[in-house]
Design an enzyme around this catalytic site. Structure first.
Site, PDB file in Angstrom:
ATOM      1  N   ASP A  11       0.873  -1.167   0.000  1.00 43.10           N
ATOM      2  CA  ASP A  11       0.000   0.000   0.000  1.00 43.10           C
ATOM      3  C   ASP A  11       0.913   1.221   0.000  1.00 43.10           C
ATOM      4  OD1 ASP A  11      -1.695   2.107   0.466  1.00 43.10           O
ATOM      5  OD2 ASP A  11      -2.294   1.479   2.484  1.00 43.10           O
ATOM      6  N   LYS A  73       2.419  11.344  -3.313  1.00 44.00           N
ATOM      7  CA  LYS A  73       1.399  10.629  -4.082  1.00 44.00           C
ATOM      8  C   LYS A  73       0.442  11.601  -4.782  1.00 44.00           C
ATOM      9  CE  LYS A  73      -1.979   6.883  -3.428  1.00 44.00           C
ATOM     10  NZ  LYS A  73      -2.460   5.893  -2.447  1.00 44.00           N
ATOM     11  N   GLU A 157      -7.382   0.502  -5.000  1.00 48.49           N
ATOM     12  CA  GLU A 157      -7.481   0.453  -3.545  1.00 48.49           C
ATOM     13  C   GLU A 157      -8.839  -0.051  -3.037  1.00 48.49           C
ATOM     14  OE1 GLU A 157      -6.245   4.344  -2.390  1.00 48.49           O
ATOM     15  OE2 GLU A 157      -4.141   3.960  -2.872  1.00 48.49           O
ATOM     16  N   ASP A 180     -13.139   5.717   2.056  1.00 44.69           N
ATOM     17  CA  ASP A 180     -11.702   5.742   2.350  1.00 44.69           C
ATOM     18  C   ASP A 180     -11.263   7.176   2.647  1.00 44.69           C
ATOM     19  OD1 ASP A 180      -8.958   5.604   2.435  1.00 44.69           O
ATOM     20  OD2 ASP A 180      -8.710   4.601   0.509  1.00 44.69           O
TER      21      ASP A 180
END
Length: 578
Positions: A11, A73, A157, A180
């Site tokens: 992850d 990211k 994800e 999320d």
């Protein structure tokens, strides 16, 4: 794949990253030498060029804020300024890139795994948000490769989270929402379990909304109360600890200041409320009502906050599933998928990438790849083909799947025949297009560009629904026979070139018999004879045949020029211009 080397599940998060592996049939997340399973996604580049990663890098942020890179990211796979967020550092001044920074984090995770497993590892599954486009997915894959990893799959994800919660064991047509809320981003996805596959029906979110924003607001609240600088790194770090404490306790303290859960919720409420519109949009885009959902699962550390769980309960009208650690669910799902690919866990089909290449057989029995393996789907690609021989009035298109150079060594998925008017070699033009939709169905369209007549074929399931053992076998064979296959391909291509050139040379010699010297003719005939001898040989010396054909081609260049000149002259005579 090396059966003795485990495949990592990673992850690669905005704020924190984790790595896991399947051991003795169980997915486990690996801890570093300090016992921590979570690595801060931070990289510090010192003045002397030395690099530190993780917690060590994060500790440098107070002293070197412009040299400590976090939340990279948000930048990966994007052009400068495209992310809508300006970091407190400059990657160009630090002479690095988002891909290189991400690679350093992945190198660190690889080292953590190798230390824990006491063996080298070289393969991984890496997760990305469902909304990541091709550029962002490819940049993530390049980062993995730069870190010394073969990235076997880029996994969405929400799909990873669903795997971690065991939702692949649900019955058909079950619908799931994945809420999320991580450190840097918020994502909401609606998935459906259909025909043994996970399909993402919709996704929405905010790339500039996450737990880090709540930390910053809480830090400003604390700084104001204690009359401290609002951007003090120590206050920011303390605010994160206070927020975590208030997820379980009613009160937390910092420097003698008591902060209540009510204080935190008053600060966080406007930000959490921003997730509502994205949830409603995702449901609308998926054509699903909240009451039709079978599960709502929570992912991301910020979903530990009671306020967040209250909002989720209110929006979806049901109790969220909190059976998994929200910080670790995505990494756990990636690890499960890695175990599936490695054969240590049972197969679950995930529609993220094509497992094997798709293509057609071309003249000479070669495999011509149209969609390479590991292409993210949905995908579309095509090429133009022509008739290989004169007077051909149709083209048989064999649809193939596999990684071998020769068509006979790959699997045939189907075949279609395209008719077209007969004519000289190379006169027909047939466009072939492959497209794989979100359901994993391969659509093949072949079009005769002269008549605009279409021939189509639909192949359900087979394009992506392949047993992992068969995928591994095909890839293993492609490696084992790589040299033989490539030599055979080179030989076949050289053979086709020679067989195409020889008749043309013979025809040219016949037409120009009275226009060239005996010496020139003898040289061409001799070289043609050499090509014929090599063609008939049983040892298939591709290199020699290729070289001889090249020499014959060069030896006949003057003949080609003479033929063109003669054709032009004849044309002028016919038109009465000479």
């Amino acid at each position: 794949m090396n059966p003795n080397s485990p495949i990592l599940g990673i992850d690669l998060g905005t704020t924190n990253s984790l790595v896991g592996v399947v051991d003795s049939g169980f997915p486990i997340l690996l801890a570093d030498e300090n016992g921590s399973r979570s690595t801060p996604s931070a990289v510090c580049i010192a003045q002397d060029g030395s690099i530190s990663v993780g917690a060590v890098a994060l500790r440098q942020r107070a002293l070197h804020p412009t040299r400590t890179i976090t939340s990279v990211k948000r930048l990966i796979g994007r052009r400068p300024g495209e992310a809508g967020w300006t970091p407190p550092y400059s990657l160009s001044e630090l002479k690095t890139s988002p891909v290189e920074v991400s690679a350093e984090i992945l190198k660190h995770l690889k080292a953590v795994a190798e230390h824990a497993l006491e063996q080298s590892v070289s393969q991984a599954v890496i997760t990305v948000p469902a909304y990541f486009n091709d550029a962002q997915r490819n940049a993530t894959k390049r980062a993995g490769e730069l870190a010394g990893l073969e990235v076997l799959r880029i996994l969405s994800e929400p799909t990873a989270a669903a795997l971690a919660y065991g939702l692949d064991k649900l019955s058909e047509h079950q619908k799931i929402a994945v809420y999320d809320l991580g450190g840097g981003t918020f994502d909401i996805s609606v998935l459906e379990m259909h025909d043994g596959t996970f399909q993402v029906l919709s996704t929405a979110g905010d790339t500039q909304l996450g737990g880090d924003d709540i930390d910053r607001l809480l830090a400003e609240f604390i700084a104001q109360k204690l009359n401290l600088p609002p951007h003090d790194i120590r206050v920011l770090e303390a605010s994160e600890a206070v927020k975590k404490r208030l997820s379980t306790d009613d009160t937390a303290s910092f420097n003698g200041l008591d902060i209540t859960r009510a204080d935190l919720e008053k600060i966080a409420r406007p930000w959490i409320e921003r997730t509502r519109i994205h949830c409603l949009r995702a449901l609308s885009d998926a054509g699903v009502k909240a009451e039709q959902l079978d599960e709502v699962i929570l992912v991301g550390g910020s979903t530990r906050m009671p306020l967040v769980r209250d909002y989720v309960r209110e929006i979806f009208g049901r109790e969220p599933n909190t059976s998994q650690n929200p910080d670790e669910a995505i990494a756990l799902g990636a690890t499960i998928q890695a175990g599936i690919l490695g054969g240590s866990l049972r197969q679950v089909l995930l529609l993220d990438v094509t497992p094997l290449s798709l293509g057609i057989e071309t003249f000479g029995g070669l495999m011509n790849i149209i969609i390479p393996r590991n292409t993210t789907i949905p995908a579309k690609a095509g090429e133009m083909f022509t008739n290989a021989v004169a007077n051909q009035d149709s083209m048989l298109i064999r649809i193939l799947q596999g990684e071998r150079e020769l068509a006979k060594d790959n699997w045939e998925l189907g075949r279609i025949e395209v008719p077209f008017p007969s004519g000289p070699k190379g006169s027909a033009r047939v466009g072939v297009q492959f497209s794989i939709d979100a359901d994993g169905i391969l659509h093949v369209l072949a079009r005769d560009t002269a008549t605009h007549q279409d021939t189509t074929l639909q192949i359900s399931g087979t394009a992506v629904d392949v047993e992992d053992e068969r995928v591994e076998q095909m890839i293993s064979e492609s490696v084992d026979f790589a040299f033989e296959d490539m030599n055979e391909r080179i030989w076949t291509e050289a053979k086709l070139k020679a067989e195409e050139l020889l008749p043309a040379v013979d025809a040219a010699l016949d037409q120009l018999a009275d226009a060239i010297s005996a010496e020139e003719k003898s040289a061409v005939v001799s070289q043609a004879a050499t090509v014929r001898v090599l063609l008939a040989a049983t040892d298939h010396d591709a290199k020699a045949l290729k070289a001889a054909t090249q020499l014959l081609d060069e030896a006949t260049q003057s003949l080609a020029v003479m033929l063109i000149d003669r054709a032009m002259e004849e044309s002028l005579v016919r038109r009465g211009l000479v």
